[in-house]
Design a protein around this motif. Structure first.
Motif, short mmCIF file in Angstrom:
data_model
loop_
_atom_site.label_atom_id
_atom_site.label_comp_id
_atom_site.label_asym_id
_atom_site.label_seq_id
_atom_site.Cartn_x
_atom_site.Cartn_y
_atom_site.Cartn_z
N ASN A 1 0.85 -1.18 0.00
CA ASN A 1 0.00 0.00 0.00
C ASN A 1 0.89 1.23 0.00
O ASN A 1 2.08 1.16 -0.28
CB ASN A 1 -0.95 -0.01 1.20
CG ASN A 1 -0.19 -0.19 2.50
OD1 ASN A 1 1.00 0.09 2.55
ND2 ASN A 1 -0.87 -0.65 3.52
N GLN A 2 0.31 2.34 0.34
CA GLN A 2 1.06 3.59 0.26
C GLN A 2 2.27 3.60 1.20
O GLN A 2 3.13 4.45 1.11
CB GLN A 2 0.13 4.77 0.54
CG GLN A 2 -0.40 4.87 1.97
CD GLN A 2 -1.61 3.96 2.24
OE1 GLN A 2 -1.92 3.06 1.46
NE2 GLN A 2 -2.30 4.21 3.34
N ASN A 3 2.32 2.61 2.11
CA ASN A 3 3.40 2.61 3.08
C ASN A 3 4.66 1.90 2.60
O ASN A 3 5.65 1.86 3.29
CB ASN A 3 2.95 1.92 4.36
CG ASN A 3 1.82 2.69 4.99
OD1 ASN A 3 1.91 3.89 5.15
ND2 ASN A 3 0.74 2.00 5.31
N THR A 4 4.59 1.28 1.44
CA THR A 4 5.74 0.56 0.96
C THR A 4 6.96 1.47 0.93
O THR A 4 6.89 2.61 0.46
CB THR A 4 5.49 0.02 -0.46
OG1 THR A 4 4.23 -0.62 -0.47
CG2 THR A 4 6.56 -0.96 -0.85
N ILE A 5 8.06 0.94 1.46
CA ILE A 5 9.26 1.74 1.50
C ILE A 5 10.06 1.51 0.23
O ILE A 5 10.15 0.39 -0.27
CB ILE A 5 10.13 1.33 2.70
CG1 ILE A 5 9.29 1.33 3.99
CG2 ILE A 5 11.33 2.25 2.86
CD1 ILE A 5 9.97 0.58 5.11
N VAL A 6 10.63 2.58 -0.28
CA VAL A 6 11.50 2.44 -1.45
C VAL A 6 12.94 2.64 -0.97
O VAL A 6 13.23 3.55 -0.19
CB VAL A 6 11.13 3.47 -2.54
CG1 VAL A 6 12.15 3.46 -3.65
CG2 VAL A 6 9.74 3.16 -3.09
N CYS A 7 13.81 1.76 -1.41
CA CYS A 7 15.20 1.80 -0.94
C CYS A 7 15.88 3.10 -1.40
O CYS A 7 15.84 3.44 -2.58
CB CYS A 7 15.96 0.60 -1.47
SG CYS A 7 17.71 0.61 -1.03
N SER A 8 16.54 3.76 -0.47
CA SER A 8 17.19 5.02 -0.80
C SER A 8 18.44 4.78 -1.64
O SER A 8 18.98 5.69 -2.26
CB SER A 8 17.57 5.75 0.48
OG SER A 8 18.42 4.93 1.26
N SER A 9 18.90 3.54 -1.64
CA SER A 9 20.14 3.25 -2.34
C SER A 9 19.91 2.68 -3.74
O SER A 9 20.58 3.07 -4.69
CB SER A 9 20.97 2.29 -1.49
OG SER A 9 21.95 1.67 -2.24
N CYS A 10 18.94 1.77 -3.87
CA CYS A 10 18.77 1.13 -5.19
C CYS A 10 17.37 1.31 -5.75
O CYS A 10 17.06 0.80 -6.82
CB CYS A 10 19.10 -0.36 -5.11
SG CYS A 10 17.84 -1.36 -4.31
N ASN A 11 16.50 2.01 -5.02
CA ASN A 11 15.16 2.31 -5.50
C ASN A 11 14.20 1.14 -5.60
O ASN A 11 13.09 1.30 -6.09
CB ASN A 11 15.20 3.00 -6.87
CG ASN A 11 15.45 4.48 -6.72
OD1 ASN A 11 15.18 5.05 -5.66
ND2 ASN A 11 16.00 5.09 -7.75
N SER A 12 14.61 -0.04 -5.16
CA SER A 12 13.65 -1.14 -5.24
C SER A 12 12.74 -1.08 -4.00
O SER A 12 13.06 -0.43 -3.01
CB SER A 12 14.35 -2.49 -5.36
OG SER A 12 15.22 -2.67 -4.29
N GLN A 13 11.62 -1.76 -4.10
CA GLN A 13 10.66 -1.75 -3.00
C GLN A 13 11.14 -2.69 -1.90
O GLN A 13 11.59 -3.79 -2.17
CB GLN A 13 9.31 -2.23 -3.51
CG GLN A 13 8.74 -1.32 -4.57
CD GLN A 13 7.23 -1.21 -4.44
OE1 GLN A 13 6.57 -2.13 -3.98
NE2 GLN A 13 6.69 -0.09 -4.85
N ILE A 14 11.01 -2.24 -0.68
CA ILE A 14 11.41 -3.06 0.46
C ILE A 14 10.16 -3.55 1.16
O ILE A 14 9.28 -2.75 1.49
CB ILE A 14 12.28 -2.25 1.44
CG1 ILE A 14 13.49 -1.67 0.69
CG2 ILE A 14 12.71 -3.10 2.61
CD1 ILE A 14 14.32 -0.73 1.52
N PRO A 15 10.03 -4.86 1.36
CA PRO A 15 8.83 -5.35 2.02
C PRO A 15 8.67 -4.72 3.41
O PRO A 15 9.66 -4.59 4.14
CB PRO A 15 9.04 -6.86 2.13
CG PRO A 15 10.44 -7.12 1.72
CD PRO A 15 10.96 -5.93 0.99
N THR A 16 7.47 -4.33 3.74
CA THR A 16 7.22 -3.66 5.01
C THR A 16 7.71 -4.53 6.17
O THR A 16 7.38 -5.71 6.25
CB THR A 16 5.70 -3.42 5.19
OG1 THR A 16 5.19 -2.95 3.97
CG2 THR A 16 5.45 -2.42 6.30
#
Ligand SMILES: Nc1ncnc2c1ncn2[C@@H]1O[C@H](COP(=O)(O)OP(=O)(O)O)[C@@H](O)[C@H]1O
Ligand SMILES: [Mg+2]
Ligand SMILES: [Zn+2]
Ligand SMILES: [Zn+2]
Lengths: 238, 125
Positions: B70-85
């Motif tokens: 959902n809107q809370n998914t974190i995006v990695c500041s280093s590689c831009n991939s989505q990080i599982p909550t």
């Protein structure tokens, strides 16, 4: 096969860790003992890359669940490594031999007192997990370490947040099976006793047998791990 | 290697009717390699690590195993991939994430010290 893996990895530096030995190999990957530059011992759990990509969504659970738990009886997740050809988790190294090694390498015979100690400590770990909504689903003899009275549960590869699809009683069934391995360590089989079930072969009280039957779902099982604990402590204390 | 399958792994429940022929054996292929090489130079010291026990999301109710997207998914500041909550690390590049507590029921981020999820009302520890 082992020789190959050994020459390929032992002594090699992966990320900031140096690999010392190969400690286990399963379907999903290989576990190495390694150390960091400041000599902290860690386990590197390397996934078969193809397997990981295929199961990426499933593998997330191991990382997320370990990230959410913090207890000295389970390993901490210390990092994730993704270098060319090496994808894996860095886990806190836990001391001890697995119950499997104790049984089948050391041919250790577990006394009633030890079974009580290991059983109650393992139930304590399961209680911690269940109270935090986690069902482990792989409580087996190679995944339980024992070291001078300390019990550690490893391998969260199949762990899930419990729900209707993953009820907590999956762990009761594995616990029952696990305990039977300990009881059988002192059982001497005679040729003729083949093919009989444990409740015929083992010398346990009727109450103890009923407890194990309930864990193994031969009879309606327990409602919660707290009930399992209370009955275990009562019936196996020695 | 792929021909080895771990017969006992991944089954939901154990069979309850085995006897000595099962429990006195260490198992077939699947388990054969576990614990390999562990005899030397390994373990058997007392573990000296002591961890403080933290407050953890305590939740015995049904929780979803759908990856929370959902809107809370974190995006990695280093590689831009989505990080599982809830993961402490980016599963793509290994970058450490400062995890803020989240609701294990709906995935909503929790403000520090929250007792209930503001989105679904689930009790937090
Ligand atoms: N944190 C740890 N500390 C010490 N030994 C471990 C640790 N994690 C795994 N091992 C050892 O490595 C073996 C394989 O690891 P495991 O996580 O069970 O992987 P698999 O999914 O291949 O079974 C275990 O049976 C255990 O002997
Ligand atoms: Mg394992
Ligand atoms: Zn990343
Ligand atoms: Zn919520």
């Amino acid at each position: 096969m082992f020789a190959k893996i050994k020459t390929k990895y032992v002594g090699k530096k992966i990320s900031s860790y140096t690999i010392d030995t190969l400690i286990g190999q399963g379907r999903y990957g290989i576990c190495f003992l390694a150390h960091s530059d400041d000599n902290q011992k860690v386990v590197l759990k390397k996934f078969k890359t193809k397997m990981f990509i295929k199961n990426a969504k499933k593998n997330e659970f191991e990382a997320v669940i370990l990230s959410q738990l913090q207890d000295k009886r389970i390993p901490q997740l210390l990092g994730v490594i993704n270098e060319k050809g090496f994808y894996g988790f860095v886990l806190e190294f836990k001391y001890g031999l697995t119950i499997k090694e104790l049984l089948f390498k050391k041919h250790h015979k577990f006394s009633d007192k030890e079974i009580y100690e290991i059983g109650s400590k393992l139930i304590g770990i399961i209680k911690y997990l269940h109270h935090n909504g986690v069902v482990h689903r792989d409580i087996r003899i190679p995944n339980v370490l024992y070291d001078h009275g300390d019990v550690t549960l490893v391998d969260f590869g199949l762990a899930r947040w419990s729900n209707n699809q993953y009820p907590f009683d999956m762990d009761y069934s594995y616990l029952g099976d696990f305990l039977l391995y300990l009881f059988y360590s002192t059982f001497e089989s005679t040729k003729r006793s083949k093919k009989k079930p444990w409740y015929v072969e083992l010398d346990l009280t009727d109450d103890q047998k009923q407890f194990l039957k309930k864990l193994l779902r031969l009879e309606p099982t327990y409602d919660s791990i707290d009930d399992v604990e209370a009955i275990f402590l009562k019936l196996f204390k020695c | 290697m792929s021909s080895f399958s771990r017969s006992s792994r991944g089954r939901n429940y154990k069979s309850g009717n085995h006897g000595s022929s099962h429990y006195k054996k260490k198992g077939l292929f699947g388990d054969l390699f576990e614990g390999f090489g562990s005899g030397s130079g390994r373990r058997n010291h007392n573990n000296q690590n002591v961890y403080e026990t933290q407050n953890l999301p305590r939740n015995q109710q049904a929780v979803t195993n759908q990856p929370i997207n959902n809107q809370n998914t974190i995006v990695c500041s280093s590689c831009n991939s989505q990080i599982p909550t809830g993961s402490k690390f980016c599963l793509q590049c290994g970058q450490k994430v400062n995890i803020s507590p989240f609701c294990t029921n709906c995935g909503e981020k929790l403000p520090p010290g929250a007792k209930f999820c503001l989105s679904c009302g689930t009790k937090v520890n």
